[in-house]
Design an enzyme around this catalytic site. Structure first.
Site: not given
Ligand code: ATR
Length: 277
Positions: A16, A62, A66, A129
């Protein structure tokens, strides 16, 4: 000096400052500077106070603040209400207001590419998020929205956010369907990856999109823009589907925030596009 900030944790990766400082230079806002700052939850109130007294002119928020910032604000505007996601702060009439420019940035990215997204079947992967902002872009216009997340409960919570949109309440309840991770839907018109899978090179979602073979009308959209082409998009290309990454959405959400702060609608020119590569 007019000070602007992007706050989050982690924040090192944020591009950003590159975008906003480019525009500040281009539009000769010579006394303005945009910086990144790693903060903890306990610092949020102080940042808002600084906006209120004019020490900071504008803020981008970010991951992971948020949602958390909402309770500390005087008012939450527009898309930020339904999404419960604020990515931009600005002072207005002595109050600090929170805005969401992700939803509009995403919608404009589709419009700019002449993607017809109304009355279509949409498949959203993830419930992190940013996902509520993507969901909001389709609420009220989609024929059907499927949403799936590895942790199903989080997708179900997102569906409840859809319920808060009073006007669209009845329609949306039927429109949004939460499905199991790995479960198949009918072939949709737009498939969007909102998960973080692919940020690290060679990561794979391990979902089967074999039914989309040779369907050049389907758009596979990955919100990730670095790397430029995740495996999700590489596979889609090989299957003959349309693809798009998150670069334009990222630029467009920044463009809307810049306009809120300065009343200038800055140009997304070729030089800026190259800066992000
Ligand atoms: P947050 O969940 O804290 O908001 P994010 O980075 O905004 O973090 O979201 C990560 C997204 O990627 C989530 O939907 C997460 O799924 P979970 O809610 O089950 O954790 C998804 N994600 C991350 N790693 C993954 C994986 N190996 N397989 C499938 N989904 C994954």
């Amino acid at each position: 000096m007019q000070k602007y900030l992007v706050i989050g944790n982690p924040i090192e990766h944020s591009l950003s400052p590159l975008i906003h400082n480019y525009w500040m230079k281009k539009y000769k806002l010579i006394d303005s500077i945009y910086e990144k700052k790693k903060v903890e939850k306990k610092d949020l109130k102080d940042i808002i106070d600084q906006v209120k007294i004019g020490q900071i002119k504008g803020v981008n928020i970010t991951v992971p603040f948020k949602k958390e910032i909402i309770d500390l604000l005087d008012r939450v505007q527009g898309d930020a209400l339904l999404t419960q996601s604020v990515n931009t702060l600005c002072k207005f009439n002595n109050e600090v207001h929170g805005y969401n420019t992700d939803t509009e940035g995403f919608r404009e990215s589709l419009q700019n590419s002449l993607i017809d997204y109304e009355n279509k079947n949409i498949f959203i992967l993830g419930a992190g998020g940013v996902t509520s902002s993507i969901l909001k872009a389709f609420v009220g216009t989609a024929k059907k929205i499927y949403i799936t997340n590895r942790t199903k409960k989080k997708a179900e919570e997102l569906k409840k956010l859809g319920d808060k949109s009073v006007a669209a309440l009845q329609r949306e309840k039927e429109t949004i369907e939460v499905i199991d991770w790995g479960e198949k839907t009918k072939v949709c018109d737009i498939v969007i990856n909102t998960t973080s899978v692919g940020l690290t090179k060679d990561e794979n979602l391990d979902l089967d999109f074999g039914d989309y073979e040779k369907n050049k009308n389907v758009l596979f959209y990955d919100l990730i823009y670095n790397p430029k082409e995740t495996n999700f998009l590489k596979d889609a290309k090989l299957r003959g589907n349309k693809t798009m990454n998150g670069k334009m959405m990222f630029l467009l959400q920044a463009q809307i925030a810049f306009k809120i702060w300065t009343n200038i609608s800055p140009e997304i020119d070729d030089e800026l596009m190259r800066l992000l590569d």
